[in-house]
Design an enzyme around this catalytic site. Structure first.
Site: not given
Ligand code: PRP
Length: 183
Positions: A44-45, A101, A104, A154, A160
């Site tokens: 969803k990010g 988003d 990583d 973050v 989130d």
């Protein structure tokens, strides 16, 4: 808006994010000039970033979304991601940007790039709001990035903590004792 107490400090303000997205969008519009572009958001990010980015583009844009299953702790590192919600439409012959988003470890992006490449797009790239390079496990090519960030947890602008804080207009660092055991 007063930051909630779990927030240690604001990393990027609403204004900084908007300005950087405008810059990156200008680069994307230039790169794909004369063509249309399909943005694929990873739920969803990426939703907040995708909508902000799309509004700044000056080329014809289509959007679609992918939903993936989250890693469990035991599965993290395996690189296995399950597509829980597939694209609505084929991407064959299209210019596609995967919109994230955050990149990583790189495992999600690598898996999605491999999967989408098998659907014969004309071109395929990654555009991410945040690039947390200290946590990278596998190298993935990132065509467009807004910000590199350090190895801190973050939230905000789509990111989130336990599904909270996605709606924050800024990006902030959580206090060290909060969030997924990150430093
Ligand atoms: C985040 C982000 C990427 C992925 C990146 O999703 O949106 O999809 O993690 O991590 P990686 O590079 O280590 O693979 P998350 O699982 O937090 O789901 P969300 O977008 O619903 O918050």
């Amino acid at each position: 808006m007063t930051p909630p107490p779990e927030i240690e400090r604001v990393l990027f303000t609403e204004e900084q994010i908007a300005a950087r997205i405008r810059e990156v969008a200008a680069g994307i519009s230039e790169r794909y000039r004369g063509r249309s572009l399909k943005l694929i958001g990873v739920l969803k990010g990426s939703v907040f970033f995708l909508t902000a980015l799309a509004r700044e583009l000056t080329i014809p844009v289509k959007i679609d979304f992918l939903g993936i299953s989250s890693f469990t702790d035991s599965a993290r590192g395996s690189g296995m991601v399950r597509i829980a919600k597939d694209l609505d439409d084929p991407i064959e012959g299209e210019d596609v940007l995967l919109v994230e988003d955050i990149v990583d470890t790189g495992l999600t992006s690598r898996y999605l790039l491999q999967t989408l490449a098998g659907r014969s797009p004309n071109s395929l790239g990654i555009c991410t709001l945040l690039d947390r390079t200290p946590r990278r496990l596998v190298q993935v090519p990132i065509e467009f990035r807004c910000f590199e960030i350090p190895d801190r947890f973050v939230v905000g602008f789509g990111l989130d903590y336990k599904q909270l804080y996605r709606h924050l207009r800024y990006i902030a660092v959580m206090h060290p004792d909060k969030g997924k055991g990150l430093a």
